[in-house]
Scaffold this motif. Structure first.
Motif, PDB file in Angstrom:
ATOM      1  N   SER A   1       0.845  -1.191   0.000  1.00 14.62           N
ATOM      2  CA  SER A   1       0.000   0.000   0.000  1.00 14.62           C
ATOM      3  C   SER A   1       0.883   1.245   0.000  1.00 14.62           C
ATOM      4  N   LYS A   2       0.304   2.369  -0.388  1.00 10.96           N
ATOM      5  CA  LYS A   2       1.111   3.591  -0.439  1.00 10.96           C
ATOM      6  C   LYS A   2       1.531   4.051   0.956  1.00 10.96           C
ATOM      7  N   GLN A   3       0.702   3.780   1.946  1.00  9.96           N
ATOM      8  CA  GLN A   3       1.076   4.078   3.319  1.00  9.96           C
ATOM      9  C   GLN A   3       0.958   2.795   4.131  1.00  9.96           C
TER      10      GLN A   3
ATOM     11  N   HIS B   1       2.219   1.046   8.006  1.00  9.40           N
ATOM     12  CA  HIS B   1       2.864   1.188   9.309  1.00  9.40           C
ATOM     13  C   HIS B   1       2.798  -0.153  10.028  1.00  9.40           C
TER      14      HIS B   1
ATOM     15  N   GLN C   1      -2.652   0.149   6.973  1.00  6.74           N
ATOM     16  CA  GLN C   1      -2.383   0.445   5.572  1.00  6.74           C
ATOM     17  C   GLN C   1      -3.488   1.326   4.997  1.00  6.74           C
ATOM     18  N   SER C   2      -3.085   2.211   4.089  1.00  5.52           N
ATOM     19  CA  SER C   2      -4.047   3.109   3.458  1.00  5.52           C
ATOM     20  C   SER C   2      -3.528   3.513   2.081  1.00  5.52           C
ATOM     21  N   GLY C   3      -4.406   4.102   1.295  1.00  5.37           N
ATOM     22  CA  GLY C   3      -4.036   4.523  -0.054  1.00  5.37           C
ATOM     23  C   GLY C   3      -4.136   3.389  -1.052  1.00  5.37           C
TER      24      GLY C   3
ATOM     25  N   LEU D   1       7.699   2.208   9.091  1.00  6.41           N
ATOM     26  CA  LEU D   1       6.680   2.790   8.216  1.00  6.41           C
ATOM     27  C   LEU D   1       7.280   3.077   6.850  1.00  6.41           C
TER      28      LEU D   1
ATOM     29  N   ASN E   1       6.083   5.172   3.163  1.00  2.00           N
ATOM     30  CA  ASN E   1       5.161   5.974   2.361  1.00  2.00           C
ATOM     31  C   ASN E   1       5.660   5.982   0.918  1.00  2.00           C
TER      32      ASN E   1
ATOM     33  N   GLN F   1       4.888   7.165  -3.056  1.00  4.01           N
ATOM     34  CA  GLN F   1       4.115   8.153  -3.792  1.00  4.01           C
ATOM     35  C   GLN F   1       3.589   7.630  -5.122  1.00  4.01           C
TER      36      GLN F   1
ATOM     37  N   GLY G   1       9.420   7.991  -2.408  1.00  3.28           N
ATOM     38  CA  GLY G   1       8.865   7.639  -1.112  1.00  3.28           C
ATOM     39  C   GLY G   1       9.918   7.732  -0.030  1.00  3.28           C
TER      40      GLY G   1
ATOM     41  N   GLY H   1      10.719   6.342   4.387  1.00  2.56           N
ATOM     42  CA  GLY H   1      10.317   5.445   5.461  1.00  2.56           C
ATOM     43  C   GLY H   1      11.198   5.588   6.677  1.00  2.56           C
TER      44      GLY H   1
END
Length: 236
Positions: free
Chosen positions: A61-63, A65, A102-104, A156, A158, A160, A201, A203
């Protein structure tokens, strides 16, 4: 995928043998922590292998943790939950071992996941001694050679974009920090994710160290020499 040979899946359950875990640590991550040795009394599955397994099973996922709650051993049978925004991986013993927020957008592109995993775990596994020792020296502390305790707490990432799959990892020394309070310290290792020369991205890897002692160069040199000897012995 890259890590398929390093874990066993049976329906919605996952297990790791000592051989799989040790091979992943040494051959993929370059991590020679004795906790991952076959005959270690305190054996545990590398946190980076858990991270890699989750990406193989659920995608990237794009985000993301990750929070590591308990050490996984070769006797633990992890239960894979249904896909959701907050994954909680419990053992068949009802103990919580890992949560993943997770999100995005999500990608299941095997090349992207393999490159992300291999780049991250090589960086993570080789943080000692090249990054951690200089950080500790700056604070005038060192781990206890008799009982070193460095706990992988969380990480984490992230991302893009997913269209550039040839991902490499670049250590971000400027954002890396070590907060020390007496015998306990919190370490944040920061990094950027690079593809085709572009930052796509970033992290962080968070660790907790305890039992810290005043820095002694001779003792630290001994720790590094012992670690390098473990590596040399493995490589033959």
């Amino acid at each position: 995928m890259l890590i398929d040979q390093y874990y066993n899946k049976d329906d919605d359950q996952v297990t790791f043998t000592r051989q799989q875990s040790s091979d992943f640590a040494k051959q993929i991550a370059g991590d020679f922590n004795p906790l991952h040795d076959l005959d270690s009394k305190r054996f545990c599955v590398p946190g980076d292998l858990l991270f890699a397994m989750v990406l193989a099973q659920y995608g990237a996922s794009k985000q993301m943790h990750f929070t590591f709650s308990s050490m996984v051993t070769d006797e633990v049978r992890l239960l894979l939950p249904e896909e959701c925004a907050l994954l909680t991986l419990n053992g068949s013993n009802d103990r919580e071992y890992l949560t993943v927020k997770q999100s995005g957008d999500k990608s299941t592109n095997a090349t992207l996941i393999d490159n992300l995993v291999s780049s991250y775990v090589r960086f993570s596994g080789q943080a000692f001694p090249h990054i951690l020792i200089p950080l500790m020296e700056q604070q005038g502390v060192m781990i206890n050679p008799a009982r070193p305790l460095v706990m992988y707490q969380s990480m984490l990432i992230n991302l893009q974009r997913f269209d550039l799959v040839e991902i490499e990892l670049q250590f971000d020394q400027e954002k890396t920090r070590f907060d020390c309070n007496d015998k306990r310290g919190n370490i944040c290792l920061a990094f950027n994710l690079i593809a085709h020369g572009q930052i796509i991205g970033h992290g962080e890897k968070h660790m907790v160290v305890s039992g810290l002692k005043p820095f002694e160069k001779d003792a630290v040199d001994g720790i590094i020499a012992e670690y390098n000897q473990w590596k040399k012995d493995y490589q033959g």
